[in-house]
Design a protein around this motif. Structure first.
Motif, PDB file in Angstrom:
ATOM      1  N   ARG A 270      14.613  49.745  93.703  1.00  0.00           N
ATOM      2  CA  ARG A 270      14.610  48.260  92.803  1.00  0.00           C
ATOM      3  C   ARG A 270      14.030  46.954  93.268  1.00  0.00           C
ATOM      4  O   ARG A 270      14.848  46.015  92.831  1.00  0.00           O
ATOM      5  CB  ARG A 270      15.759  48.190  91.762  1.00  0.00           C
ATOM      6  CG  ARG A 270      15.984  49.549  91.230  1.00  0.00           C
ATOM      7  CD  ARG A 270      17.141  49.512  89.950  1.00  0.00           C
ATOM      8  NE  ARG A 270      16.640  48.653  88.722  1.00  0.00           N
ATOM      9  CZ  ARG A 270      17.287  48.507  87.521  1.00  0.00           C
ATOM     10  NH1 ARG A 270      18.250  49.349  87.325  1.00  0.00           N
ATOM     11  NH2 ARG A 270      16.488  47.843  86.667  1.00  0.00           N
TER      12      ARG A 270
ATOM     13  N   SER B  54      22.719  46.423  89.866  1.00  0.00           N
ATOM     14  CA  SER B  54      23.728  47.645  89.759  1.00  0.00           C
ATOM     15  C   SER B  54      23.950  47.643  88.256  1.00  0.00           C
ATOM     16  O   SER B  54      24.129  48.908  87.653  1.00  0.00           O
ATOM     17  CB  SER B  54      24.707  47.551  90.780  1.00  0.00           C
ATOM     18  OG  SER B  54      24.307  47.134  91.970  1.00  0.00           O
TER      19      SER B  54
ATOM     20  N   THR C  77      21.514  49.135  86.370  1.00  0.00           N
ATOM     21  CA  THR C  77      21.414  50.642  86.649  1.00  0.00           C
ATOM     22  C   THR C  77      22.454  51.378  85.828  1.00  0.00           C
ATOM     23  O   THR C  77      22.265  52.222  85.390  1.00  0.00           O
ATOM     24  CB  THR C  77      21.559  50.849  88.240  1.00  0.00           C
ATOM     25  OG1 THR C  77      20.527  50.231  88.814  1.00  0.00           O
ATOM     26  CG2 THR C  77      21.326  52.238  88.449  1.00  0.00           C
TER      27      THR C  77
ATOM     28  N   CYS D  13      27.217  50.636  95.161  1.00  0.00           N
ATOM     29  CA  CYS D  13      26.782  51.159  93.835  1.00  0.00           C
ATOM     30  C   CYS D  13      28.005  50.950  92.708  1.00  0.00           C
ATOM     31  O   CYS D  13      28.030  50.203  91.923  1.00  0.00           O
ATOM     32  CB  CYS D  13      26.372  52.369  93.794  1.00  0.00           C
ATOM     33  SG  CYS D  13      24.970  52.639  94.966  1.00  0.00           S
TER      34      CYS D  13
ATOM     35  N   TRP E 134      23.926  58.210  89.664  1.00  0.00           N
ATOM     36  CA  TRP E 134      23.400  57.589  90.338  1.00  0.00           C
ATOM     37  C   TRP E 134      22.879  58.417  91.415  1.00  0.00           C
ATOM     38  O   TRP E 134      21.675  58.185  92.086  1.00  0.00           O
ATOM     39  CB  TRP E 134      24.136  56.393  90.588  1.00  0.00           C
ATOM     40  CG  TRP E 134      23.573  55.065  91.048  1.00  0.00           C
ATOM     41  CD1 TRP E 134      22.629  55.197  92.048  1.00  0.00           C
ATOM     42  CD2 TRP E 134      24.013  53.784  90.744  1.00  0.00           C
ATOM     43  NE1 TRP E 134      22.155  53.786  92.577  1.00  0.00           N
ATOM     44  CE2 TRP E 134      23.068  52.902  91.710  1.00  0.00           C
ATOM     45  CE3 TRP E 134      24.939  53.021  90.320  1.00  0.00           C
ATOM     46  CZ2 TRP E 134      23.241  51.549  91.495  1.00  0.00           C
ATOM     47  CZ3 TRP E 134      25.081  51.806  90.008  1.00  0.00           C
ATOM     48  CH2 TRP E 134      24.221  51.073  90.927  1.00  0.00           C
TER      49      TRP E 134
END
Ligand SMILES: Cc1ncc(COP(=O)(O)O)c(C=O)c1O
Length: 304
Positions: A46, A220, A223, A259, A287
């Protein structure tokens, strides 16, 4: 093995020789806008989203990087390609951007004529060993007595290097438990964020997280929104209090390097049944699937 090179104001310099002026705004004003991106299997994750956020931070901070976001993206990929041969297949990288307004005359509080921004792009090996156990057993989230600054003073969406507050807050929670992770409150007592991460709760199969009124809009974090949508798990951005953590089923932090970091204890009280919860595990698995790397396994391997 080649030398680790950093990009500094138009030049590639060996990392341990890269120097900036003592009159740089980074030092005299504590004014640095920053980004940290990571790679998965050597692919930047990203990157464009990180750079878009960087440019929004710069706009809000009212200085620029002296280049477009497209140029910054090209340059960043070039820096990474130069250093990539130093990374073995199992080791990923941080890609760090630090941008300052450049030289600043402290006495007049003005930029000298012709002053240019200072642009630094740095790559570093990502050592995940610190977080390895948290994936299995969860961490202890603790509220420090220092509070996040209100957005009326410094908007938390500007990702900046003024880490004094966050560092103090983190040291406060370490007095309670050396392995504790800070969960800062804002000045009204609502949950905000960790010194380097966002915070999420799971209650009755719904995910809740503070809105960006008082925290960074983490990549994150974004995400998690994406993965939750794929998994059909509802997500709500709202104001949350310590009560909501104590009564939640699951909790976790999110940040670029690790993450997802599960939290199983809050200020000494067990969250849910004290185990890493099923929704946290599902998100972590999703993920890992997204990036083609077993995130937990990579963290375990980095301890060897
Ligand atoms: C204060 C703060 N909050 C949240 C985050 C998480 O943001 P991201 O997911 O983009 O790494 C960071 C990252 O460094 C941070 O510094």
């Amino acid at each position: 093995m080649t030398e680790n090179l950093v990009y500094l104001n138009g030049e590639y310099v060996p990392a341990n020789e890269a120097k900036i002026s003592i009159f740089d705004g980074a030092i005299s004003l504590g004014m640095t806008v920053t980004e940290s991106t990571r790679t998965f299997a050597h692919q930047p994750f990203r990157l464009r989203d990180h750079l878009d956020r960087l440019f929004l931070s710069l706009k809000a901070a009212r200085f620029d990087a002296g280049m477009t976001v497209e140029e910054m993206e090209q340059l960043t990929l070039e820096v990474w390609e130069k250093n990539r041969p130093n990374y073995d297949a199992g080791t990923d990288a941080w890609i760090v951007h630090n941008i300052t307004p450049g030289q600043w005359v402290p006495s007049s509080g003005q930029k000298p004529p012709g002053s240019k921004p200072t642009v630094m792009i740095i790559t570093l090996p990502l050592d995940l060993s610190y977080w390895a156990d948290f994936y299995r057993v969860g961490c202890h989230a603790v509220t420090p007595f220092s509070r996040i600054q209100p957005a009326q003073s410094l908007d938390a969406r500007i990702k900046n290097r003024s880490r004094f507050l966050y560092t103090l807050a983190e040291s406060e929670v370490k007095l309670v438990d050396p392995m504790a992770q800070s969960l800062l409150l804002d000045t009204d007592g609502f949950l905000s964020e960790n010194k380097g991460g966002n915070f999420f709760l799971v209650t009755n199969n719904r995910i809740r997280t503070p809105s960006t009124i008082n925290c960074l809009n983490g990549i994150s974090r974004q995400t998690i929104f994406l993965l939750a949508e794929k998994l059909n798990i509802p997500v709500e951005e709202c104001q949350l209090l310590p009560y909501d953590v104590i009564t939640a089923d699951e909790a976790f932090f999110t940040s670029t390097p690790y993450c997802i970091m599960p939290a199983t204890k809050f200020n000494g009280t067990i969250i849910g049944d004290g185990q890493v919860g099923p929704i946290t595990k599902k998100l972590l698995a999703a993920w890992s699937h997204l990036v083609g790397i077993d995130i937990l396994e990579q963290a375990q391997a980095s301890r060897k």
